[in-house]
Design an enzyme around this catalytic site. Structure first.
Site, mmCIF file in Angstrom:
data_model
loop_
_atom_site.group_PDB
_atom_site.id
_atom_site.type_symbol
_atom_site.label_atom_id
_atom_site.label_comp_id
_atom_site.label_asym_id
_atom_site.label_seq_id
_atom_site.Cartn_x
_atom_site.Cartn_y
_atom_site.Cartn_z
ATOM 1 N N ASP A 1 -53.514 -21.596 -40.813
ATOM 2 C CA ASP A 1 -52.139 -21.208 -40.540
ATOM 3 C C ASP A 1 -51.861 -19.837 -41.139
ATOM 4 O O ASP A 1 -52.302 -19.529 -42.238
ATOM 5 C CB ASP A 1 -51.147 -22.243 -41.087
ATOM 6 N N SER A 2 -51.141 -18.992 -40.389
ATOM 7 C CA SER A 2 -50.718 -17.672 -40.835
ATOM 8 C C SER A 2 -51.939 -16.807 -41.166
ATOM 9 O O SER A 2 -52.767 -16.560 -40.290
ATOM 10 C CB SER A 2 -49.756 -17.813 -42.023
#
Length: 320
Positions: A155-156
């Site tokens: 994520d990210s």
């Protein structure tokens, strides 16, 4: 018609950290994410069959990692990279996300704690991530046991690492079954400070501030990760700039509507699809960056994350 910001998420935004790049330091960012995770300690984490702290090979030595199992029979194996702008985040801050990934995909999940800037600048995190993936595959019998069902997720900033690892695996002839990219960073050229580069992605202006992750904080993160701003055009930090995306593992790409990273994530999903990569895209209507960590509070966030993990599971089960 744009779905408005989820009202539950709107109430949470003022409580979230990492919003002032003028006062933020690498250590304060790390402490703030750790504190946010610790604040949920009273809520029991999603139960898995076992959790074990292990080591995997990094580019410069062993890395801390955490192994999650939901069963003992042969399973898919997923290497997971946490977010936190490359600078912050660790095994603790993303423990619940790793657990949910294991539960909802039926996979053995290995969450990897790569080296972080400013102590280790680009390409350190990428090199660690790729080395860890290679090590897990070489030891697959210790994990899910099936080389045809190996995936990468993050994520990210972790989504950025997952995307670049998927490219590196393709180039090295290492087949992956799937990649899950959750609101990934895909184009760091200009370090989020260059007006002409930012103009290519309207979400950097539309969602520049007010929705947790800001464009200014992304500039801060990129400035810590990249010692030389010119590195922003390197595909190992900007996968959208890779010359060829054909032949990559099937992908699930998630963005959040109220996120400065929305448009570069969508652009990467579109670019993979145009290159013939089987791609599922989830726009994250009504949501903000970080919503995979808000499922205990927001039903909208929970449902969107569940849909994405279900798509990822289907890709893993099909195998290479």
């Amino acid at each position: 018609m744009t779905i408005p910001l989820d009202p539950v998420v709107a109430q949470i935004i003022p409580l979230l950290p990492l919003r002032d790049p003028l006062t933020m330091t690498p250590q304060s960012a790390r402490d703030a994410l750790r504190a946010l995770a610790a604040a949920r300690a009273a809520i029991p984490p999603p139960p898995v069959a076992s959790v074990e702290d292990i080591k995997v090979k990094g580019a410069a030595g062993p890395l801390a990692a955490r192994l999650y199992r939901v069963a003992r029979e042969p399973s898919p194996t997923v290497v997971f990279f946490h977010g936190g702008g490359w600078v912050a985040g660790d095994l603790e801050t993303h423990d619940r996300q790793a657990r949910l990934l294991a539960i909802e995909t039926g996979s053995v999940v290995i969450s990897v704690d790569y080296r972080r800037p400013p102590e280790t600048r680009f390409p350190g995190a990428f090199e660690d991530a790729f080395a860890a993936m290679r090590d897990v595959i070489s030891r697959i019998a210790e994990f899910g046991g099936d080389t045809s069902r190996v995936g990468v997720a993050g994520d990210s900033a972790g989504g950025n690492l997952a995307a670049t690892v998927a490219i590196a695996c393709r180039d090295a002839g290492i087949p992956l079954a799937a990649q899950l990219l959750v609101y990934p960073v895909t184009d760091v050229a200009g370090n989020y400070a260059d007006k002409s580069e930012n103009a290519r992605f309207p979400s950097r202006h539309e969602n520049a501030e007010g929705y947790f992750l800001s464009r200014a904080v992304m500039e801060w993160f990129a400035g810590h990760y990249l010692e030389d701003a010119a590195h922003g055009t390197d595909w190992r930090v900007s996968p959208l700039r890779a010359k060829n995306l054909a032949g990559l593992a099937p992908a699930v790409v998630c963005t959040a509507w109220f996120d400065p990273l929305r448009d570069e994530g969508k652009a990467y999903a579109d670019a993979m699809a145009a290159a013939g990569v089987a791609t599922k895209y989830h726009p994250g209507a009504g949501l903000i960056h970080g919503y995979f960590g808000l499922g205990e509070a927001s039903q909208t966030a929970k449902a969107e994350a569940q849909r994405a993990r279900a798509d990822f599971r289907a890709m893993l089960e099909r195998g290479t």
